[in-house]
Write an enzyme that holds these catalytic residues in place. Sequence first.
Site, PDB file in Angstrom:
ATOM      1  N   ARG A 154      11.647  -2.272  10.700  1.00 47.07           N
ATOM      2  CA  ARG A 154      10.579  -1.796  11.577  1.00 47.07           C
ATOM      3  C   ARG A 154      10.403  -2.771  12.727  1.00 47.07           C
ATOM      4  NH1 ARG A 154       5.301  -0.109   8.136  1.00 47.07           N
ATOM      5  NH2 ARG A 154       4.316  -1.170   9.881  1.00 47.07           N
ATOM      6  N   LYS A 190       0.831  -1.222   0.000  1.00 44.45           N
ATOM      7  CA  LYS A 190       0.000   0.000   0.000  1.00 44.45           C
ATOM      8  C   LYS A 190       0.858   1.261   0.000  1.00 44.45           C
ATOM      9  CE  LYS A 190      -2.314  -0.812   3.834  1.00 44.45           C
ATOM     10  NZ  LYS A 190      -1.652  -2.059   4.243  1.00 44.45           N
ATOM     11  N   ARG A 210      -9.448   0.562   9.074  1.00 44.79           N
ATOM     12  CA  ARG A 210      -8.979  -0.801   9.323  1.00 44.79           C
ATOM     13  C   ARG A 210     -10.000  -1.623  10.094  1.00 44.79           C
ATOM     14  NH1 ARG A 210      -3.030   0.292   9.041  1.00 44.79           N
ATOM     15  NH2 ARG A 210      -1.895  -1.623   9.425  1.00 44.79           N
ATOM     16  N   ARG A 268      11.698  -6.550   4.698  1.00 51.40           N
ATOM     17  CA  ARG A 268      11.556  -5.106   4.449  1.00 51.40           C
ATOM     18  C   ARG A 268      12.540  -4.323   5.322  1.00 51.40           C
ATOM     19  NH1 ARG A 268       5.704  -2.342   4.803  1.00 51.40           N
ATOM     20  NH2 ARG A 268       5.756  -2.979   6.989  1.00 51.40           N
ATOM     21  N   ARG A 278      -0.085  -9.386  13.179  1.00 52.03           N
ATOM     22  CA  ARG A 278      -0.731  -8.336  12.384  1.00 52.03           C
ATOM     23  C   ARG A 278      -1.634  -8.950  11.312  1.00 52.03           C
ATOM     24  NH1 ARG A 278       4.346  -5.437  10.361  1.00 52.03           N
ATOM     25  NH2 ARG A 278       2.953  -4.035   9.246  1.00 52.03           N
TER      26      ARG A 278
HETATM   27  P1  AMP Z   1       0.959   0.319   9.043  1.00 52.07           P
HETATM   28  O1  AMP Z   1       2.197   1.094   8.798  1.00 52.07           O
HETATM   29  O2  AMP Z   1      -0.222   0.830   8.260  1.00 52.07           O
HETATM   30  O3  AMP Z   1       1.161  -1.165   8.882  1.00 52.07           O
HETATM   31  O4  AMP Z   1       0.564   0.553  10.599  1.00 52.07           O
HETATM   32  C1  AMP Z   1       1.449   0.208  11.642  1.00 52.07           C
HETATM   33  C2  AMP Z   1       0.684   0.086  12.941  1.00 52.07           C
HETATM   34  O5  AMP Z   1       0.057   1.341  13.265  1.00 52.07           O
HETATM   35  C3  AMP Z   1      -0.463  -0.920  12.957  1.00 52.07           C
HETATM   36  O6  AMP Z   1      -0.018  -2.247  13.188  1.00 52.07           O
HETATM   37  C4  AMP Z   1      -1.325  -0.371  14.091  1.00 52.07           C
HETATM   38  O7  AMP Z   1      -0.764  -0.665  15.360  1.00 52.07           O
HETATM   39  C5  AMP Z   1      -1.200   1.133  13.872  1.00 52.07           C
HETATM   40  N1  AMP Z   1      -2.248   1.618  12.939  1.00 52.07           N
HETATM   41  C6  AMP Z   1      -2.044   2.192  11.729  1.00 52.07           C
HETATM   42  N2  AMP Z   1      -3.220   2.514  11.148  1.00 52.07           N
HETATM   43  C7  AMP Z   1      -4.181   2.125  12.013  1.00 52.07           C
HETATM   44  C8  AMP Z   1      -5.609   2.145  11.976  1.00 52.07           C
HETATM   45  N3  AMP Z   1      -6.290   2.646  10.932  1.00 52.07           N
HETATM   46  N4  AMP Z   1      -6.272   1.638  13.054  1.00 52.07           N
HETATM   47  C9  AMP Z   1      -5.619   1.154  14.113  1.00 52.07           C
HETATM   48  N5  AMP Z   1      -4.290   1.065  14.209  1.00 52.07           N
HETATM   49  C10 AMP Z   1      -3.561   1.548  13.153  1.00 52.07           C
END
Ligand code: AMP
Length: 224
Positions: A162, A18, A91, A130, A173
């Site tokens: 990360r 994404k 999400r 990654r 996740r």
């Molecule tokens: P991402 O970089 O989008 O994979 O997000 C990393 C982490 O941020 C996720 O595993 C969640 O802990 C938190 N996070 C990001 N976006 C959301 C969302 N829309 N709702 C809840 N937690 C989020």
Amino acid sequence: MSATELRLVLLGCPGAGKGTQAKVLCERYGMTHLSTGDCFRAESAAGSALGKKVADYMKRGVLVPDEVVNEVVASKLDALKGGWLLDGFPRTLDQAQGLDRYLRSAGAKIDIVLSIAMKPEDIVRRLTSRRSCACGEVYNLLSRPPRVEGVCDKCGKPLLQREDDTEATVRKRLMVYEDLTSPLVAYYRSGGVFTEVDGALPVADVTKGLCAAVDALAGSPTES
Ligand code: AMP
């Protein structure tokens, strides 16, 4: 409709690409990229009150509570002019409904939902490989390695993994995605303009599929 005015949601499980695709689409069409994950990582690195609130959830690979996320996104959208692309939000069903309510009250709507589909088993390998740089550049040791091991091609800083890209956290996740986020595909599929692209294709082909859907709606930026 001008492409820069488009309101777009990009769905996909962690590691579906994404972030990579969002950057390309926003450069091509000129809308603003809003990634809740990037926003939370920046807040966390800055040690802000919000950053402290979300850091532990992120580290554990679980979702930040809906009311926190909904408030952050609403305030970001309030401050934006023109179109946007939401990456990593919504999400959960609660977040999707919160977004619908927010847009209704602003007299707006989502123009298109793009979904990058991937099999969970392909994700673990991809995400544990990654690496990213503080400058925002993202690499993959398997498909897009840096020229010099461990060093960013663009700025020369050391690359980092990360904290939530370790195998155990990636698996967590993916479970969270399956339980809470995957129902959004059906939610949006039945609700309007929805396009799904196979995320296992080469990055350029995924981009092509996503752009074709946006072009069909708004016209190619090179045509206008
Ligand atoms: P991402 O970089 O989008 O994979 O997000 C990393 C982490 O941020 C996720 O595993 C969640 O802990 C938190 N996070 C990001 N976006 C959301 C969302 N829309 N709702 C809840 N937690 C989020």
